[in-house]
Design a protein around this motif. Structure first.
Motif, short mmCIF file in Angstrom:
data_model
loop_
_atom_site.label_atom_id
_atom_site.label_comp_id
_atom_site.label_asym_id
_atom_site.label_seq_id
_atom_site.Cartn_x
_atom_site.Cartn_y
_atom_site.Cartn_z
N MET A 1 0.85 -1.19 0.00
CA MET A 1 0.00 0.00 0.00
C MET A 1 0.89 1.24 0.00
N THR A 2 0.78 2.05 -1.05
CA THR A 2 1.47 3.33 -1.05
C THR A 2 0.54 4.37 -0.43
N THR A 3 1.13 5.30 0.28
CA THR A 3 0.35 6.27 1.05
C THR A 3 0.94 7.66 0.90
N LYS A 4 0.08 8.65 0.73
CA LYS A 4 0.54 10.03 0.72
C LYS A 4 1.18 10.33 2.06
N ASN A 15 5.82 0.62 1.38
CA ASN A 15 6.33 -0.28 2.41
C ASN A 15 6.18 -1.74 1.99
N PRO A 16 7.12 -2.26 1.17
CA PRO A 16 7.07 -3.69 0.83
C PRO A 16 7.46 -4.59 2.00
N THR A 17 8.04 -4.00 3.05
CA THR A 17 8.17 -4.71 4.32
C THR A 17 7.69 -3.77 5.42
N MET A 42 -5.97 -1.23 14.88
CA MET A 42 -7.03 -0.83 13.96
C MET A 42 -7.30 -1.89 12.89
N GLN A 43 -6.56 -3.00 12.96
CA GLN A 43 -6.69 -4.13 12.03
C GLN A 43 -6.41 -3.72 10.59
N VAL A 44 -5.41 -2.86 10.41
CA VAL A 44 -5.00 -2.44 9.07
C VAL A 44 -4.17 -3.56 8.44
N LYS A 45 -4.48 -3.89 7.21
CA LYS A 45 -3.79 -4.97 6.50
C LYS A 45 -2.29 -4.65 6.38
N GLY A 46 -1.49 -5.65 6.65
CA GLY A 46 -0.04 -5.49 6.60
C GLY A 46 0.59 -5.30 7.96
N TYR A 47 -0.26 -5.05 8.97
CA TYR A 47 0.26 -4.82 10.33
C TYR A 47 -0.29 -5.83 11.32
N GLU A 48 -0.67 -7.00 10.79
CA GLU A 48 -1.18 -8.05 11.65
C GLU A 48 -0.14 -8.48 12.71
N ASN A 49 1.12 -8.33 12.37
CA ASN A 49 2.21 -8.73 13.28
C ASN A 49 2.76 -7.55 14.07
N SER A 54 7.62 -8.12 8.69
CA SER A 54 6.72 -8.81 7.77
C SER A 54 7.14 -8.49 6.33
N ILE A 55 7.21 -9.51 5.49
CA ILE A 55 7.56 -9.35 4.08
C ILE A 55 6.26 -9.36 3.28
N LEU A 56 5.99 -8.28 2.55
CA LEU A 56 4.70 -8.12 1.87
C LEU A 56 4.91 -8.09 0.35
N SER A 57 5.11 -9.27 -0.21
CA SER A 57 5.39 -9.39 -1.64
C SER A 57 4.28 -8.80 -2.50
N GLU A 58 3.07 -8.84 -1.99
CA GLU A 58 1.93 -8.34 -2.76
C GLU A 58 2.01 -6.83 -3.00
#
Length: 247
Positions: A1-4, A15-17, A42-49, A54-58
């Motif tokens: 997820m790219t973010t302003k 943040n690919p990781t 807040m249960q934001v995807k990518g921050y479950e850990n 965390s390596i986020l290839s997607e």
């Protein structure tokens, strides 16, 4: 997820990781750790850990989908050269950077030795800006020597949070220096003479200087919000940037 991004010296974060491990004094009150735990709650995807790596290839392909030329800060919530990130994955990140010449990518690490080893027999893409954190003399100054060995188009230093007077700094081969104080509830103060000493050395050595913020402590030594303390050093805002192929 790219973010302003609200970071003054970039436009978007990628943040690919996510997640990291503390290794030096500058990490003590890490903003990314606080933010990661908040995003986990807040249960934001990518921050479950949380702040565990965390390596986020997607997320690898995200910059390729954006055509508008953009300045990306890579891994604002992690360190690409963390020991838990494989060389293969780091290579994939730089392959994406190479495939997106319309963008500029800023990569900042505290693991400068691994950065130098990774690029010993590789050349970074011309649109990759490579930087190291230099928060104090003990942890930070040696990182500059490792960075200097990398054949990057732009090499930069982030002296944030600046925790002490760095003394004399050899900026040979460095194109850009960011200076900033620490923010947050437990912020440590930065003295004006520390920041100004770096500014003067940048001026003398023809290096671009960017003063990001005072953070939680003002130039007058009083604690208040970073917004109230502002970004002026000696009554002036310094927004200098490298000119290499920004857009």
């Amino acid at each position: 997820m790219t973010t302003k991004s609200k970071i003054e010296w970039t436009e978007q974060t990628w943040n690919p990781t996510t997640g990291c491990t503390k290794i030096s004094a500058g990490c003590k009150y890490c903003y990314a750790e606080t933010m990661a735990k908040r995003l986990q709650a807040m249960q934001v995807k990518g921050y479950e850990n949380g702040f565990d790596l965390s390596i986020l290839s997607e997320r690898l392909s995200e910059p390729l989908k954006r055509k508008k030329p953009t300045l990306y800060f890579v891994n604002s919530m992690s360190d690409l050269f963390h020991e838990g990130v494989s060389d293969e994955f780091i290579g994939q990140v730089f392959n994406v950077i190479e495939q997106a010449p319309q963008h500029q990518f800023q990569i900042l690490t505290k693991r400068a030795e691994r950065l130098a080893v990774f690029f010993k027999n590789r050349t970074p893409p011309v649109n990759a800006w490579l930087g190291v954190s230099v928060e104090n003399r003990n942890d930070g100054l040696a990182r500059i020597e490792h960075l200097r060995t990398v054949n990057a188009a732009i090499r930069f230093l982030s002296c944030e949070p600046l925790l002490e007077d760095l003394g004399s700094v050899d900026l040979n081969g460095i194109h850009w220096v960011i200076v900033g104080g620490e923010s947050g509830v437990k912020a440590r103060p930065m003295k004006p003479e520390w920041a100004d000493g770096i500014r003067l050395q940048c001026l003398e050595q023809n290096v671009q200087f960017f003063f990001k913020q005072w953070g939680g402590w003002g130039a007058d030594g009083k604690k208040r919000s970073k917004k109230e303390n502002g970004r002026a050093l000696n009554g002036r805002v310094f927004n200098e940037m490298p000119i290499h192929n920004i857009y």
